[in-house]
Design a protein around this motif. Structure first.
Motif, short mmCIF file in Angstrom:
data_model
loop_
_atom_site.label_atom_id
_atom_site.label_comp_id
_atom_site.label_asym_id
_atom_site.label_seq_id
_atom_site.Cartn_x
_atom_site.Cartn_y
_atom_site.Cartn_z
N GLU A 35 -2.91 10.51 -2.22
CA GLU A 35 -3.19 9.49 -3.24
C GLU A 35 -2.95 8.18 -2.58
O GLU A 35 -1.88 8.16 -1.64
N THR A 36 -3.79 6.99 -2.72
CA THR A 36 -3.43 5.70 -2.20
C THR A 36 -3.66 4.81 -3.32
O THR A 36 -4.65 4.68 -3.94
N ARG A 37 -2.47 3.77 -3.05
CA ARG A 37 -2.32 2.77 -4.17
C ARG A 37 -2.33 1.44 -3.52
O ARG A 37 -1.34 1.41 -2.58
N ARG A 67 -8.19 4.19 -10.31
CA ARG A 67 -7.60 3.61 -11.45
C ARG A 67 -7.68 2.00 -10.99
O ARG A 67 -7.34 1.63 -9.63
N ASP A 73 -1.48 -2.90 -4.29
CA ASP A 73 -1.20 -3.82 -5.04
C ASP A 73 -1.33 -5.11 -4.47
O ASP A 73 -0.81 -5.16 -3.20
N GLU A 115 0.86 -1.21 0.13
CA GLU A 115 0.12 -0.10 -0.03
C GLU A 115 0.88 1.07 0.04
O GLU A 115 1.70 1.59 0.99
N GLU A 116 0.59 2.26 -0.80
CA GLU A 116 1.48 3.31 -1.13
C GLU A 116 0.32 4.45 -0.76
O GLU A 116 -0.37 4.93 -1.24
N ASN A 117 1.10 5.34 0.21
CA ASN A 117 0.26 6.70 0.59
C ASN A 117 1.20 7.69 0.14
O ASN A 117 2.29 7.77 0.82
N ILE A 130 -7.49 8.77 -5.65
CA ILE A 130 -6.80 10.24 -5.56
C ILE A 130 -7.92 11.14 -5.08
O ILE A 130 -8.93 11.36 -5.69
N GLN A 167 -4.55 -3.76 -8.76
CA GLN A 167 -3.64 -2.42 -8.56
C GLN A 167 -4.75 -1.51 -8.84
O GLN A 167 -4.98 -1.03 -9.78
N THR A 168 -5.07 -0.91 -7.66
CA THR A 168 -6.02 0.17 -7.35
C THR A 168 -5.46 1.54 -6.98
O THR A 168 -4.73 1.43 -5.90
N THR A 169 -5.74 2.53 -7.45
CA THR A 169 -5.35 3.91 -7.07
C THR A 169 -6.51 4.79 -7.03
O THR A 169 -7.39 4.87 -7.75
#
Length: 1021
Positions: free
Chosen positions: A461-463, A552, A465, A414-416, A508, A504-506
């Motif tokens: 933004e949060t992504r 996304r 995977d 998880e990317e923040n 924003i 793979q979800t983003t």
């Protein structure tokens, strides 16, 4: 473990020759004898030597099986001749009283004390009537395992080889010297690694990147594919091998072959790396090893388990064996830091608002970050590995084996991100041309290191995977010796690597036209203080549903399949010549798929009564050990689970319908390649004592034909159509390796070869892709790329100046005939000649600047370097210091390649090879006695380039700055079966430090993952 010679001999196979096998003389050591023993299997060579030496030789059958001994021709004492015979054969003399010599395996036996027999003049040989057990006095031996034994065994293999080879052996059963395979390989001279999520992922050998290295597992080429962060290359869709897919406990040796021979598979410019899993005949009888560790990371504050077990046994007097091993690891870690996204000059992306008060910001000589941001990446990983091996030796001349391997590497990431993205956007997306620059400071290199702005678009933004790589492989091998002259061996194997990224979800959230945004790099050029101009922890400060909010969905995957069949023959022409011939066939299938939302910029509006308070979560505690002030420690971020539940985003219907080839955001990753490689070789291995120095080596030639079929999607009249391009090419690859034994302990080596590596898979697609996320870009492939070919030369000297000690110097030169470079041109889309209809529905303008990329063949250039390696146990020192030792190696490499560059008046620029670090070193200091073992290691890698020109803007390069990592480990044997273990990885918390532009050296990525500590127990039976 201590045992008497009497007991030890009872477990040995007596190898004697003729009637004189029972004859000995107490003074036989010192007498110079004439020997004529050819290089051959140990089972026949040791008796032949014993007969000529009039010496009875005993050796365990398990120690002799499968080994070969050297030729001994000329006049030597028995001791000198025996040392020459056994050099590099992983055999050592446990005792020799002049009548009977006892041999053991080098890696497992070390003489502790002997009843020595004085060396006296030769005397008449008299028959010995007593049996061997009664003719010798008590001799004690101690089993040696651990780090020293692994070094000793690896050195013997290196010494025996014809070419330039480095070996890493497991220091004990199922116990590799490092927690990660890539971390272990970096100890080899000339090898550097690149990390992802704090763990070694790919390797570079002698300045040549991971795509130039072939990796074989149990003799079969493997292609493992994993995902990575965007800054570490993302998902691997090329020929590079991802070592982080596998647990290191599954392997017991790594061999790095730096020079080519005709019998070795083609495809490598840097090295061929052989990974070998454990086999039952590697161990003696019943073996059980269990290890358990608990790991702690000081950044994530996470405790994670690590477990491994190995069980092996042999039956029917060592004729049948089976082994199984299982390894399981969990990792939970954080990665935190800053990214600039690259740097743009004041005229790019439409320039700043003309109303800006700080005018220098709008000039071409002043650069600002593309989207300054802070981010946290949360990694959760689970890695399971299983191996199985079956071996059968129905007779002394036949060996049959089956090896299987399975690995499952599951992860979530998880990317923040909290970012000011409008710095990178064009006018059509309300970006840079709307920003008003109120104030700024420009440093001497042209970077605007401080800026105060109005009308800046800020995003949270949060992504997320979900990642899974399954790797499976099976290898069947068989070999048979037809008499003493001819041996036939065969291999059939298949491997499959299946990488899936099903989610793979983003999402924003936006804050448009924020005033008072500022960044400041003046105190810390890598970690700016940033003020976003509003309360970033308040969900109501953001919006969703307005222009430029996004959801996304980008599921994707890659499958690699390799099937191999090989047949090799080895015929001994005479005592000094062996003719080897063989054929090899390999079929390789690469298949990449991807999907994306039909229109990612269209998002649903929030239902009545629903606010962002219920759709967000708080990122908190950010910045621990980051070493900067003025940074946000918390911010509101999209809660993906809440969004998924509210809008049913994984339904695949309505606004969340997915498409493939018809979607510009997915099309470029929908491609496949099929290769059929047919090869044949002839090689002559030679060994002679007829010159001033004994000479050995190999000379041969390999012919290979490559048949290739590449498939991708092209746009024809606005519609995606599948296109396939077929072609074939062949190569003739001669190779020579020569080793001269100037003295028994001083070797000179020379190697020369023609080598080739095939183009990267991602470059071969006949299609292309268009992206409006991040960098506006248009990428296309080139299915007619020529392979990269080179002529290589190696010259090295190795001095084994003391027991288990080595000093070596190696020079290498590679004349790269042709290279493959990605040509990049920044220009408005409407200047490219492509149909403007490609931009329909993407929310961008035809006048926006895009980065157009295509791989092309370019002129290569020379690569030259030197390696120096030193290794020595300090057994000559007094007291406790005699248990210490050191390993050190340094590599210096230089290479200049001509790159295509639109910024150069000539159209070309000269720069270092991508991935090449000019300087690298590894150093290890260790201590080891019977109970306690400890070592500390440092690895340094100089800065290196990742793109020429930059992949994001008009900067001339992108690169990674130098890094030094320090690791340590220790163990204490409570008793002969139970051991306490400790490992400390990345003890200095070294940062991933990436930069852009060679003149300004501006920060690109600066992040860290913390220190890792592993505590454990190990039980062996």
């Amino acid at each position: 473990m201590r045992t008497s010679l009497r007991t030890y001999e009872k477990s040995c196979l007596m190898i004697a020759a003729g009637a004189s096998a029972l004859l000995a003389a107490s003074g036989a050591h010192a007498q110079v004898r004439k020997f004529d023993v050819r290089e051959q299997s140990a089972a026949t060579g040791i008796p032949q030597f014993g007969k000529q030496a009039e010496l009875q030789i005993l050796a365990p059958q398990s120690a002799v099986a499968g080994k070969r001994v050297n030729a001994v021709r000329g006049a030597y004492t028995v001791e000198e001749g025996l040392a020459r015979l056994l050099r590099g054969a992983d055999l050592t003399v446990v005792s020799n009283n002049g009548r009977t010599a006892v041999l053991g395996q080098t890696a497992s036996l070390q003489l502790a004390s002997t009843a020595a027999v004085p060396m006296i003049a030769a005397q008449a040989v008299a028959p010995v009537s007593a049996p061997p057990e009664e003719a010798s006095s008590e001799v004690e031996a101690v089993v040696v395992t651990g780090f020293r034994a692994s070094l000793q065994s690896a050195m013997n293999l290196k010494r025996r080889s014809s070419g330039v080879v480095d070996v890493i052996k497991a220091e004990d059963i199922a116990d590799f010297p490092d927690a990660n395979l890539a971390e272990s390989i970096q100890r080899v001279p000339g090898v550097s690694i690149a990390r992802d999520a704090g763990e070694g992922r790919q390797i570079t050998v002698r300045g040549l990147g991971p795509q130039f290295t072939r990796v074989r597992i149990n003799g079969v080429e493997g292609q493992s594919t994993a995902s990575g962060t965007d800054s570490s290359g993302g998902a691997n869709r090329n020929r590079a091998f991802d070592f982080n897919v596998f647990a290191s406990e599954l392997f017991n040796s790594i061999t790095v072959r730096k020079t080519a021979s005709a019998q070795t598979e083609e495809g490598s410019l840097g090295a061929t790396v052989d990974l070998q899993t454990g086999r039952p005949f590697d161990y003696k009888g019943a073996t059980l090893v269990v290890s358990a560790q608990e790991g702690y990371n000081d950044l994530s504050k996470s405790w994670d388990p690590r477990f491994a077990v190995l069980a092996s046994n042999t039956w029917f007097d060592g004729k049948l064996g089976a082994l199984v091993s299982v390894a399981y690891t969990e990792r939970g870690l954080l990665e935190e830091g800053h990214g600039s996204g690259g740097w743009l000059n004041g005229t790019e992306a439409g320039g700043f608002n003309p109303a800006s008060a700080f005018k220098p910001a709008s000039t071409a000589s002043v650069f600002t970050p593309r989207f300054p941001r802070y981010g946290r990446l949360s990694h959760e990983q689970k890695r399971l590995g299983v191996t199985g091996s079956f071996q059968m030796r129905p007779d002394d001349r036949t060996l049959i084996g089956l090896d299987v391997l399975y690995s499952d590497f599951k992860a979530t990431r998880e990317e923040n991100w909290l970012e000011a993205l409008s710095f990178a956007r064009n006018a059509s997306q309300g970006g840079r041309p709307e920003i008003i620059v109120r104030d700024g400071v420009v440093n001497s290199k042209g970077d605007m290191v401080y800026g105060l702005f109005d009308d800046v678009d800020v995003e949270s933004e949060t992504r997320f995977d979900k990642l899974d790589t399954k790797y499976s492989q099976a290898t069947f091998t068989a070999e048979h010796e037809f008499g003493d002259r001819f041996k036939l061996s065969g291999l059939v194997g298949a491997s499959k690597s299946e990488f899936n990224n099903p989610i793979q979800t983003t999402v924003i959230l936006n804050r448009e036209n924020a005033d008072g945004f500022s960044y400041d790099y003046r105190v810390n050029s890598n970690l700016p203080a940033m003020n976003f101009g509003f309360d970033v922890t308040d969900p109501s400060a953001y919006n969703f549903g307005a222009a430029r909010s996004e959801i996304r969905l980008r599921p994707q995957g890659v499958t690699n399949k390799i099937a191999t069949a090989q047949l090799d023959g080895d015929y001994r022409l005479n005592d000094g010549l062996n003719l080897k011939v063989g054929v090899n066939f390999k079929k390789y299938n690469f298949d990449s798929w991807a999907q994306a939302r039909v229109n990612e910029s269209v998002v649903p509006t929030l239902p009545a009564g629903v606010t962002l308070n219920s759709l967000t979560k708080l990122v908190s505690g950010f910045g621990r050990n980051l070493g900067a002030s003025g940074i946000p420690t918390s911010w509101a971020a999209p809660d993906l689970d809440a969004f998924a539940k509210l809008f049913n985003i994984y339904s695949g219907t309505g606004l969340f319908q997915l498409s493939g080839a018809s979607n510009a955001n997915a099309r470029g990753n929908i491609r496949s390649v099929e290769e059929k490689d047919s090869a044949a070789y002839a090689q002559l291995d030679f060994r002679t004592d007829h010159f001033a120095w004994p000479i050995r080596g190999d000379i041969g030639v390999r012919y290979v034909k490559t048949e290739q079929s590449s498939t991708g999607y092209q746009l024809v009249a606005g519609a995606a159509q599948q296109a396939t391009v077929k072609r074939d090419y062949d190569d003739i690859l001669p190779a020579l390796n020569v080793t001269a034994e100037v003295t028994p302990d001083f070797l000179l080596r020379f190697g020369a070869a023609k080598v080739m590596t095939r183009p990267n898979l991602g470059s071969l697609t006949p299609g292309g892709s268009l992206s409006t996320v991040g960098v506006f870009s248009v990428s296309s492939g080139n299915p007619n790329l020529k392979p990269i070919r080179a002529t290589t030369y190696d010259l090295s000297a190795e001095w084994y100046f003391a027991k288990d000690a080595l000093l070596s110097v190696g020079l290498f030169y590679k004349d790269i005939d042709t290279y493959i470079q990605t040509s990049r041109i920044s220009q408005p889309f409407n200047a490219s000649g492509l149909p403007l209809s490609l931009l329909d529905g993407l929310g961008v303008s035809a006048g926006d600047t895009f980065l157009f990329s295509q791989p092309v063949n370019t002129k290569g250039g020379p690569l030259k370097g030197i390696e120096v390696s030193y290794q020595q146990p300090f057994s000559f020192l007094p007291g406790l210091l005699r248990h210490t030792g050191a390993i050190f190696n340094v590599t210096v490499v230089d290479s200049k390649i001509d790159y295509i560059s639109a910024r150069s008046p000539t159209g070309f620029v000269q720069n270092d090879l991508v991935g090449l670090s000019k300087n690298a070193f590894n150093a290890t200091l260790y201590y080891e006695d019977e109970a306690f073992s400890a070592r500390v290691s440092a690895a340094y890698r100089d800065k290196y380039l990742t793109a020429v020109p930059s992949g994001t803007s008009t900067n001339d390069i992108d690169g990674v700055r130098s890094i030094t990592t320090i690791d340590a480990s220790a163990s204490y044997a409570i008793n002969k079966r139970l051991k306490l273990t400790f490992e400390g990885l990345n003890l200095t918390d070294a940062f991933n430090n990436q930069y852009t532009d060679s003149n300004r050296d501006s920060v690109y990525v600066y992040s860290h993952t913390g220190r890792q500590f592993n505590f454990g127990l190990r039980y062996a039976f």
